[in-house]
Design a protein around this motif. Structure first.
Motif, PDB file in Angstrom:
ATOM      1  N   ALA A  45      49.926 -37.381 -30.171  1.00 43.70           N
ATOM      2  CA  ALA A  45      49.872 -38.767 -30.636  1.00 43.70           C
ATOM      3  C   ALA A  45      50.919 -39.614 -29.931  1.00 43.70           C
ATOM      4  CB  ALA A  45      50.062 -38.818 -32.153  1.00 43.70           C
ATOM      5  N   ARG A  46      52.089 -39.050 -29.692  1.00 44.12           N
ATOM      6  CA  ARG A  46      53.136 -39.804 -29.005  1.00 44.12           C
ATOM      7  C   ARG A  46      52.793 -40.011 -27.531  1.00 44.12           C
ATOM      8  NH1 ARG A  46      57.019 -40.784 -32.499  1.00 44.12           N
ATOM      9  NH2 ARG A  46      57.411 -39.319 -34.217  1.00 44.12           N
ATOM     10  N   ARG A  47      52.123 -39.030 -26.923  1.00 47.12           N
ATOM     11  CA  ARG A  47      51.663 -39.233 -25.546  1.00 47.12           C
ATOM     12  C   ARG A  47      50.595 -40.327 -25.499  1.00 47.12           C
ATOM     13  NH1 ARG A  47      52.758 -33.533 -25.116  1.00 47.12           N
ATOM     14  NH2 ARG A  47      50.692 -32.946 -25.883  1.00 47.12           N
ATOM     15  N   ALA A  48      49.713 -40.328 -26.512  1.00 47.22           N
ATOM     16  CA  ALA A  48      48.705 -41.393 -26.586  1.00 47.22           C
ATOM     17  C   ALA A  48      49.368 -42.751 -26.767  1.00 47.22           C
ATOM     18  CB  ALA A  48      47.733 -41.113 -27.727  1.00 47.22           C
ATOM     19  N   LEU A  49      50.429 -42.788 -27.554  1.00 45.99           N
ATOM     20  CA  LEU A  49      51.169 -44.036 -27.750  1.00 45.99           C
ATOM     21  C   LEU A  49      51.746 -44.537 -26.427  1.00 45.99           C
ATOM     22  CD1 LEU A  49      52.423 -46.151 -29.677  1.00 45.99           C
ATOM     23  CD2 LEU A  49      54.351 -44.580 -29.975  1.00 45.99           C
ATOM     24  N   ALA A  50      52.246 -43.621 -25.601  1.00 41.54           N
ATOM     25  CA  ALA A  50      52.780 -44.015 -24.297  1.00 41.54           C
ATOM     26  C   ALA A  50      51.692 -44.642 -23.426  1.00 41.54           C
ATOM     27  CB  ALA A  50      53.391 -42.801 -23.596  1.00 41.54           C
ATOM     28  N   VAL A  51      50.464 -44.106 -23.511  1.00 41.37           N
ATOM     29  CA  VAL A  51      49.346 -44.663 -22.744  1.00 41.37           C
ATOM     30  C   VAL A  51      49.005 -46.058 -23.256  1.00 41.37           C
ATOM     31  CG1 VAL A  51      46.927 -44.367 -22.099  1.00 41.37           C
ATOM     32  CG2 VAL A  51      48.441 -42.373 -22.210  1.00 41.37           C
ATOM     33  N   VAL A  52      48.983 -46.223 -24.579  1.00 41.83           N
ATOM     34  CA  VAL A  52      48.678 -47.535 -25.165  1.00 41.83           C
ATOM     35  C   VAL A  52      49.702 -48.570 -24.718  1.00 41.83           C
ATOM     36  CG1 VAL A  52      48.553 -48.827 -27.335  1.00 41.83           C
ATOM     37  CG2 VAL A  52      47.428 -46.609 -27.138  1.00 41.83           C
ATOM     38  N   PRO A  62      41.872 -36.248 -21.398  1.00 39.11           N
ATOM     39  CA  PRO A  62      41.378 -36.189 -22.781  1.00 39.11           C
ATOM     40  C   PRO A  62      41.942 -37.293 -23.664  1.00 39.11           C
ATOM     41  CG  PRO A  62      42.946 -34.412 -22.354  1.00 39.11           C
ATOM     42  CD  PRO A  62      42.647 -35.045 -21.039  1.00 39.11           C
ATOM     43  N   LEU A  63      43.166 -37.744 -23.380  1.00 40.39           N
ATOM     44  CA  LEU A  63      43.732 -38.837 -24.168  1.00 40.39           C
ATOM     45  C   LEU A  63      42.949 -40.131 -23.943  1.00 40.39           C
ATOM     46  CD1 LEU A  63      47.597 -38.319 -23.816  1.00 40.39           C
ATOM     47  CD2 LEU A  63      46.174 -37.931 -25.835  1.00 40.39           C
ATOM     48  N   LEU A  64      42.567 -40.409 -22.700  1.00 44.13           N
ATOM     49  CA  LEU A  64      41.781 -41.608 -22.423  1.00 44.13           C
ATOM     50  C   LEU A  64      40.411 -41.534 -23.083  1.00 44.13           C
ATOM     51  CD1 LEU A  64      42.649 -42.335 -18.691  1.00 44.13           C
ATOM     52  CD2 LEU A  64      43.184 -43.765 -20.669  1.00 44.13           C
ATOM     53  N   ALA A  65      39.811 -40.340 -23.098  1.00 49.99           N
ATOM     54  CA  ALA A  65      38.515 -40.187 -23.770  1.00 49.99           C
ATOM     55  C   ALA A  65      38.660 -40.486 -25.258  1.00 49.99           C
ATOM     56  CB  ALA A  65      37.987 -38.765 -23.554  1.00 49.99           C
ATOM     57  N   MET A  66      39.726 -39.988 -25.879  1.00 52.40           N
ATOM     58  CA  MET A  66      39.968 -40.250 -27.294  1.00 52.40           C
ATOM     59  C   MET A  66      40.242 -41.733 -27.542  1.00 52.40           C
ATOM     60  SD  MET A  66      42.636 -40.994 -29.577  1.00 52.40           S
ATOM     61  CE  MET A  66      44.150 -40.319 -28.887  1.00 52.40           C
ATOM     62  N   LEU A  67      41.076 -42.350 -26.692  1.00 50.42           N
ATOM     63  CA  LEU A  67      41.418 -43.752 -26.875  1.00 50.42           C
ATOM     64  C   LEU A  67      40.196 -44.652 -26.733  1.00 50.42           C
ATOM     65  CD1 LEU A  67      44.805 -43.890 -24.915  1.00 50.42           C
ATOM     66  CD2 LEU A  67      44.495 -44.022 -27.397  1.00 50.42           C
ATOM     67  N   GLU A  74      38.443 -46.891 -29.627  1.00 48.61           N
ATOM     68  CA  GLU A  74      38.496 -48.299 -29.250  1.00 48.61           C
ATOM     69  C   GLU A  74      39.910 -48.829 -29.068  1.00 48.61           C
ATOM     70  OE1 GLU A  74      36.047 -50.613 -31.900  1.00 48.61           O
ATOM     71  OE2 GLU A  74      34.205 -49.910 -30.935  1.00 48.61           O
ATOM     72  N   TYR A  75      40.867 -47.949 -28.794  1.00 47.95           N
ATOM     73  CA  TYR A  75      42.184 -48.412 -28.367  1.00 47.95           C
ATOM     74  C   TYR A  75      42.138 -48.809 -26.892  1.00 47.95           C
ATOM     75  CZ  TYR A  75      44.120 -46.540 -32.685  1.00 47.95           C
ATOM     76  OH  TYR A  75      44.390 -46.294 -34.006  1.00 47.95           O
ATOM     77  N   ARG A 108      43.217 -52.477 -22.729  1.00 46.82           N
ATOM     78  CA  ARG A 108      43.438 -52.359 -24.172  1.00 46.82           C
ATOM     79  C   ARG A 108      42.170 -52.736 -24.925  1.00 46.82           C
ATOM     80  NH1 ARG A 108      44.742 -56.720 -27.250  1.00 46.82           N
ATOM     81  NH2 ARG A 108      46.395 -55.634 -28.377  1.00 46.82           N
ATOM     82  N   GLY A 109      41.895 -51.982 -25.988  1.00 43.86           N
ATOM     83  CA  GLY A 109      40.665 -52.187 -26.736  1.00 43.86           C
ATOM     84  C   GLY A 109      40.857 -52.938 -28.037  1.00 43.86           C
TER      85      GLY A 109
END
Length: 358
Positions: free
Chosen positions: A4-11, A39-44, A48-49, A60-61
């Protein structure tokens, strides 16, 4: 949580590039390898992030704007969308829960004709020893809080499989590895099997769980794996809304991490919060969230009220409750207390917004 924190960095990278950014630049700015980022981009995108405005480009979504909506349309609305996706991917009814004030609370659910919910024939508050939700929450409590809960709710035999000996129950809970799923194999109800994974929001215990009719018990392992994947976007929503502090040790947003140090050293960073004048009780994520909520820029008030007060601006449709810190006149945002809907401009704004950022 690490994912989740890696996904936050992408956002955060996506927010810095409103017109979109290529995957190669995303990798560089987020510090993630291609195998981690894909996989993080697929999830985001699914949540819809993020979305793809063109081949190899991400932006950004709408989920970020959705999170900023007041009341039930904000964090609860985004979580409900995630639960619906979890229901569809797992093929099971899904439940979000937390342990608050000594009680098991189911806060949101997602079910449907093909994913019937479990029939609550015994109050979940009194069945923590038998349900996957309850056992998952109990695994996150220390020994004293577990004993307190069992003393208030004596384990009752609900089915022939129910564990009623507290010593056996505690041993079973201690054997669960951190972050591992917890199962209810017809312990709460003879016609239902369940699983739950922990969702810890700060110091609060939480869980994401599913239930299946026992005739579908053969699908429980596969469904649980799908459920575990959906724990990441749930945690991401909590991080983005400020419900979970972003500055946990070893996280990209930790005050002493290299990324955080770089942010403090960058003089032109739009999201940088001055380290010399920290605001007690208000995290960087809270500030980002409020900047999205308020259309009037947040500024320092020259005379911040010392009494509890509501804050709004002339264009906002929600008000937020602030409380002074003990032994201080410094205001503190009392998340998640919000008041909506509000007719814009109905609150007096003579004092301006409270001390939040420069």
């Amino acid at each position: 949580m690490a994912q989740a924190r890696r996904a936050l960095a992408v956002v955060r990278v996506l927010e810095r590039h409103p017109l979109g950014v290529r995957a190669a630049q995303l990798r560089r700015e987020s510090g993630l390898a291609e195998a981690e980022l894909r996989p993080l981009l697929a999830m985001l995108c699914e949540e819809e992030y993020a979305y793809r405005p063109g081949a190899g480009v991400f932006a950004r979504g709408p989920a970020l704007d959705r999170l900023a909506a007041p009341g039930a349309g904000g964090l609860p609305g985004q979580l409900q969308r995630t639960l619906a996706l979890a229901r569809d991917s797992a093929g099971a009814a899904v439940y979000l829960s937390r342990y608050a004030e000594g009680e098991v609370r189911i806060t949101q659910t997602a079910d449907g004709p093909g994913a019937p919910p479990v029939r609550e024939w015994v109050d979940f508050k009194a069945a923590a020893h038998a349900s996957a939700v309850g056992k998952c929450l109990l695994t996150q409590l220390d020994a004293d809080r577990r004993r307190d809960h069992v003393a208030r709710y004596r384990p009752a035999r609900l089915t022939p499989r129910t564990i009623t000996d507290s010593r056996v129950l505690f041993s079973a809970l201690d054997a669960v590895a951190p972050g591992a799923p917890v199962f209810d194999l017809r312990e709460y109800s003879p016609g239902v099997v369940c699983s739950a994974v922990p969702i810890a929001a700060g110091d609060a215990a939480g869980s994401l769980a599913l239930s299946l009719p026992s005739r579908h018990a053969h699908r429980l392992h596969e469904a649980t794996e799908a459920l575990r994947r959906k724990a990441v976007p749930v945690l991401l929503a909590l991080l983005l809304s400020g419900a979970i502090p972003p500055d946990a040790p070893n996280s990209p947003d930790a005050p002493n991490s290299p990324d955080a140090q770089g942010a403090r050293d960058a003089p032109n960073s739009a999201d940088a919060v001055p380290a010399a004048r920290p605001v007690p009780g208000v995290t960087p994520e809270t500030l980002r969230h409020l900047r999205m909520l308020f259309r009037t820029p947040l500024t320092r008030s020259t005379a911040s009220p010392a009494d509890p007060h509501l804050v709004s601006d002339t264009a906002s449709e929600a008000a937020y409750f602030f409380d002074p810190l003990p032994d201080s006149d410094q205001p503190r945002l009392s998340l998640p207390v919000t008041f909506a809907p509000l007719t814009p401009g109905t609150l007096p704004t003579a004092k301006g917004l409270v001390v939040l950022s420069t």
